[in-house]
Design a protein around this motif. Structure first.
Motif, mmCIF file in Angstrom:
data_model
loop_
_atom_site.group_PDB
_atom_site.id
_atom_site.type_symbol
_atom_site.label_atom_id
_atom_site.label_comp_id
_atom_site.label_asym_id
_atom_site.label_seq_id
_atom_site.Cartn_x
_atom_site.Cartn_y
_atom_site.Cartn_z
ATOM 1 N N GLY A 623 0.784 -1.225 0.000
ATOM 2 C CA GLY A 623 0.000 0.000 0.000
ATOM 3 C C GLY A 623 0.815 1.274 0.000
ATOM 4 O O GLY A 623 0.242 2.364 0.020
ATOM 5 N N THR A 624 2.136 1.164 -0.034
ATOM 6 C CA THR A 624 3.000 2.343 -0.049
ATOM 7 C C THR A 624 3.223 2.795 -1.482
ATOM 8 O O THR A 624 3.431 1.974 -2.375
ATOM 9 C CB THR A 624 4.361 2.040 0.608
ATOM 10 O OG1 THR A 624 4.150 1.593 1.947
ATOM 11 C CG2 THR A 624 5.260 3.265 0.614
ATOM 12 N N LYS A 647 13.011 -10.984 -7.235
ATOM 13 C CA LYS A 647 12.193 -10.984 -6.023
ATOM 14 C C LYS A 647 11.800 -9.559 -5.625
ATOM 15 O O LYS A 647 10.674 -9.318 -5.182
ATOM 16 C CB LYS A 647 12.942 -11.678 -4.882
ATOM 17 C CG LYS A 647 13.119 -13.180 -5.111
ATOM 18 C CD LYS A 647 13.996 -13.844 -4.070
ATOM 19 C CE LYS A 647 13.312 -13.964 -2.717
ATOM 20 N NZ LYS A 647 14.116 -14.771 -1.768
ATOM 21 N N MET A 648 12.733 -8.618 -5.808
ATOM 22 C CA MET A 648 12.425 -7.230 -5.453
ATOM 23 C C MET A 648 11.365 -6.660 -6.379
ATOM 24 O O MET A 648 10.440 -5.963 -5.936
ATOM 25 C CB MET A 648 13.693 -6.382 -5.517
ATOM 26 C CG MET A 648 13.543 -5.001 -4.903
ATOM 27 S SD MET A 648 13.263 -5.093 -3.122
ATOM 28 C CE MET A 648 13.057 -3.347 -2.730
ATOM 29 N N GLN A 653 5.958 -4.725 -7.137
ATOM 30 C CA GLN A 653 4.763 -4.723 -7.978
ATOM 31 C C GLN A 653 3.542 -5.174 -7.186
ATOM 32 O O GLN A 653 2.450 -4.604 -7.314
ATOM 33 C CB GLN A 653 4.987 -5.604 -9.199
ATOM 34 C CG GLN A 653 5.977 -5.015 -10.195
ATOM 35 C CD GLN A 653 6.417 -5.992 -11.269
ATOM 36 O OE1 GLN A 653 6.051 -7.179 -11.244
ATOM 37 N NE2 GLN A 653 7.226 -5.532 -12.228
ATOM 38 N N GLY A 654 3.710 -6.189 -6.346
ATOM 39 C CA GLY A 654 2.595 -6.643 -5.529
ATOM 40 C C GLY A 654 2.179 -5.624 -4.498
ATOM 41 O O GLY A 654 0.986 -5.489 -4.183
ATOM 42 N N ALA A 655 3.126 -4.863 -3.961
ATOM 43 C CA ALA A 655 2.808 -3.863 -2.932
ATOM 44 C C ALA A 655 2.006 -2.701 -3.486
ATOM 45 O O ALA A 655 1.392 -1.948 -2.722
ATOM 46 C CB ALA A 655 4.099 -3.347 -2.301
ATOM 47 N N ALA A 656 2.002 -2.534 -4.816
ATOM 48 C CA ALA A 656 1.282 -1.412 -5.425
ATOM 49 C C ALA A 656 -0.217 -1.657 -5.533
ATOM 50 O O ALA A 656 -0.975 -0.730 -5.862
ATOM 51 C CB ALA A 656 1.855 -1.129 -6.808
ATOM 52 N N ASP A 657 -0.666 -2.895 -5.282
ATOM 53 C CA ASP A 657 -2.099 -3.171 -5.343
ATOM 54 C C ASP A 657 -2.844 -2.260 -4.371
ATOM 55 O O ASP A 657 -2.504 -2.172 -3.191
ATOM 56 C CB ASP A 657 -2.375 -4.632 -4.982
ATOM 57 C CG ASP A 657 -1.925 -5.590 -6.072
ATOM 58 O OD1 ASP A 657 -1.655 -5.114 -7.190
ATOM 59 O OD2 ASP A 657 -1.829 -6.802 -5.794
ATOM 60 N N ALA A 663 3.441 4.420 -9.214
ATOM 61 C CA ALA A 663 4.540 4.579 -10.160
ATOM 62 C C ALA A 663 4.945 3.196 -10.676
ATOM 63 O O ALA A 663 4.836 2.204 -9.967
ATOM 64 C CB ALA A 663 5.717 5.269 -9.499
ATOM 65 N N PRO A 664 5.430 3.105 -11.906
ATOM 66 C CA PRO A 664 5.758 1.790 -12.472
ATOM 67 C C PRO A 664 7.006 1.179 -11.841
ATOM 68 O O PRO A 664 7.927 1.884 -11.423
ATOM 69 C CB PRO A 664 5.992 2.101 -13.957
ATOM 70 C CG PRO A 664 6.406 3.535 -13.975
ATOM 71 C CD PRO A 664 5.642 4.204 -12.874
#
Length: 706
Positions: A623-624, A647-648, A653-657, A663-664
């Motif tokens: 969520g950040t 892994k990073m 990418q998963g944290a952007a959900d 941001a991409p």
């Protein structure tokens, strides 16, 4: 900035399976949802890599001005440069790149005369192996220059096969020795063979140990390498790193054994009777010695964190007998270069190189002048860095490489007390740096310690709040961030931006104490130093956070991904090249056990606590809103496993959900490429265009017309 570029539309990221894997390690709950991405041989992982790279290509190829960046970087990278040099007998060997070549080549020229001669190409690895990714990893000429041992590899893996070349004919001898990564080679005086370092056959060591157990062996020219006898194999642990040197008369063999990043053991063998003496062992000090006449001469940090130049008789080589030729001072002693009559002393102050001369201690001139006479300074062209240091055994002359931010690497010859350019001149061999300004600043870190910051800009640019700025650093392993040429830095400055380099703790800009202040449990201070540089640039009105990007590679990739997770507000864009990101499992892969003394051992409870406190992969918070991120890696990297970048990327990418307008996060995995060394110029230009195009589109650089 008016008419600034912006990122084109970004497709959705390929899905990355997130598994509910949580381990309890020394009382810490450690989630690892993307462990499945560690196996680069898994077809599913390879398909995921390809999907990520295709997505990145879709975006990066559409960035406005990328084509112009690619062309300009190609021009800047094609500037003829010298990357290494060694004088042997009457021959001068050099690694040269540019001038229309896509890969560096080894040249040979006469070291005699009053003016540089054009070098003859001795080894063109791409042509020799019929592979555009073939690279010359290292080379060591015999004392008379008649033969050269070279290390060749392909695909960026740097694993090196040792071959021997006849200088006169360019012919390859039959000798072919595998597993000679970064080999140390000490030739016999008659060129009949050499001592060298080699890694074991993977089939002979436990699984995962092939990147360790490096030992010293002896080889006769023309003999089968399987029969080469060990010279030194008494390793204090499997990760120790021996190097070998031999005296001019073949009598004395020196073995330096690096143990971690703070200690060098030195062993001396009298080959007339095979007697070994341990000069220094088990002491946290960095020592680098040469046999110079009848003495040991070299540098050490023993009782001198900034280093000193010492000498001792070969009959009494132990530290108690060492006398100072150049005592410790505020200058950081980097190296010495022996010639027939002199010692050239290389040092730095605030990361800027200095060169001086003292007489050899075994010469009458030294006795007449006194061993405590002050070194005579030798003027350098400007603030910059020295590399490729090589002195003649027969003459009082030496060759050194010089570079600065806007000065491509070039070769200088020292003789008769002066330096003179020794790179062949001509309209295609010059690069005009007069259009740029280099400044040296000092800024306060979070604990009040002052840190040096270099900036490169076009001379007519006055930095302000909207100036696009790229900040880089390294901060580890005692690496000094001295001024050095970068095609990317020049291309960025040409477009009106500022390129900034922070000399943060973890390096050796102020000596070994500066290194240790950023090591192990102190590593978070490295990140704080870097964050303070960004904050200072913003506070001084030289840029704004929305016009600031940070970038770093390898340990520098750890730096910027750690800062990314600590301070998501710090900047607008991040480029992490071949980064370390999982600091819990890093020693399990490639040669990463070599780095445990620098970072700590996650198997130790105390070490794990500080590693987890900053491990980028584990510090990502769902969520950040993080800055735009580009992660680049090479599928064949034999140093930092590409699993870290994978892994990073998946975690970010998963944290952007659920984040509004995230941001991409792009991942670029390059096949047939490694850590970066030996990469062809065309590939370097492509990668540079991707990186600068991405950063420029985010921080507001006006694109050049395609």
């Amino acid at each position: 900035m008016a008419d600034a570029a912006s990122l084109p539309p970004v497709p959705a990221a390929p899905p990355a399976r997130a598994e509910p894997l949580v381990e309890v390690i020394h009382g810490h709950r450690v989630p690892d949802p993307h462990r499945w991405l560690e196996d680069g041989d898994d077809p599913a992982v390879q398909r995921w890599d390809d999907a990520q790279s295709e997505r990145a290509r879709t975006v990066l190829d559409a960035v406005a001005g990328r084509g112009a960046l690619r062309r300009r970087l190609g021009e800047l990278l094609d500037v003829p440069v010298v990357l290494g040099a060694a004088v042997a007998g009457d021959h001068l060997f050099a690694i040269e790149r540019g001038d229309g070549r896509d890969q560096a080549v080894l040249t040979v020229a006469s070291a005699l005369g009053d003016a540089p001669g054009s070098g003859r190409v001795l080894i063109d690895p791409a042509a020799l192996l019929d592979d555009p990714t073939a690279a010359l990893d290292w080379y060591h000429p015999s004392p008379d220059g008649a033969l050269v041992a070279v290390g060749l590899s392909t695909g960026g893996d740097e694993l090196s096969t040792l071959r021997v070349v006849e200088t006169g004919t360019g012919a390859l001898l039959p000798d072919a020795i595998p597993r000679t990564r970064a080999a140390s080679v000490a030739w016999r005086s008659d060129g009949s063979g050499f001592a060298y370092t080699r890694y074991p056959d993977p089939a002979t060591v436990p699984e995962g140990e092939a990147g360790y157990h490096r030992i010293v062996l002896d080889h006769d020219i023309g003999a089968e390498p399987a029969g080469d006898a060990p010279v030194w194999d008494a390793l204090p642990d499997p990760t120790a790193w021996p190097d070998v040197r031999v005296s001019r008369d073949d009598r004395w063999l020196l073995v330096h054994v690096s143990v971690g990043w703070d200690r060098t053991d030195v062993h001396l063998c009298d080959r007339t009777d095979g007697t070994w003496r341990t000069v220094i062992e088990g002491i946290d000090a960095l020592t680098d010695l040469h046999v110079v006449g009848d003495r040991l001469v070299g540098t050490t940090t023993l009782d001198a964190p900034t280093g000193r130049v010492v000498a001792a008789p070969l009959a009494d080589p132990w530290p108690a007998a060492w006398i100072d030729l150049v005592p410790a001072s505020d200058a950081v002693i980097e190296a010495i270069v022996p010639t027939s009559e002199s010692l050239l002393v290389v040092s730095t102050r605030d990361a800027v190189a200095h060169l001086a001369r003292i007489p050899r201690p075994d010469r009458a001139a030294a006795t007449d002048a006194g061993l405590d006479s002050a070194p005579a300074p030798i003027a350098l062209p400007s603030d910059g860095s020295l590399f490729a240091l090589s002195g003649s055994r027969e003459r009082d002359e030496a060759f050194v490489g010089f570079t600065s931010f806007a000065q491509p690497p070039t070769l200088l010859r020292w003789s008769d007390g002066d330096l003179e350019p020794w790179t062949a001149s001509g309209p295609d061999r010059t690069h005009d740096g007069s259009a740029f300004a280099v400044e040296r600043h000092r800024y306060p870190s979070t604990d009040g310690t002052e840190v040096t910051l270099f900036t490169l800009r076009r001379a007519d640019v006055d930095p302000e709040r909207s100036t696009p700025t790229i900040l880089t650093g390294y901060g580890g392993f005692g690496v000094t961030m001295s001024p050095g040429y970068s095609a990317e830095a020049v291309a960025h400055a040409e477009r009106g931006g500022v390129w900034a380099v922070a000399c943060i703790r973890g390096g050796s800009e102020l000596g070994e104490a500066w290194h240790r202040a950023g090591q192990r449990a102190h590593k978070p201070q490295v990140f704080a130093d870097f964050e303070a540089a960004a904050d200072w640039l913003v506070a001084e009105g030289r840029t704004g956070a929305d016009h600031l990007a940070i970038r770093g590679g390898s340990n520098g990739g750890l730096l910027v991904t750690a800062v990314l997770t600590r301070r998501p507000d710090l900047c607008a864009a991040v480029h992490a090249a071949v980064p370390l990101c999982d600091m819990v499992r890093f020693p399990r892969f490639r040669i990463a056990r070599l780095w445990v003394p620098e970072y700590g051992d996650p198997g130790d409870p105390a070490d794990l606590a500080w590693l987890l406190s900053y491990s980028p992969y584990h510090r990502v918070v769902d969520g950040t809103r993080y800055p735009a991120v580009l992660l680049t890696t090479g599928a064949e990297d034999s140093r930092v496993d590409p699993l870290h970048a994978r892994k990073m990327a998946a975690r970010l990418q998963g944290a952007a959900d659920g984040v509004a307008d995230p941001a991409p996060v792009l991942l670029r995995v390059e096949r047939g490429a490694g850590h970066g060394q030996g990469k062809p110029t065309s590939r370097r230009a492509e990668e540079g265009a991707d990186v600068l195009g991405f950063l420029h589109a985010v921080i507001g650089v006006s694109p050049a017309p395609d």
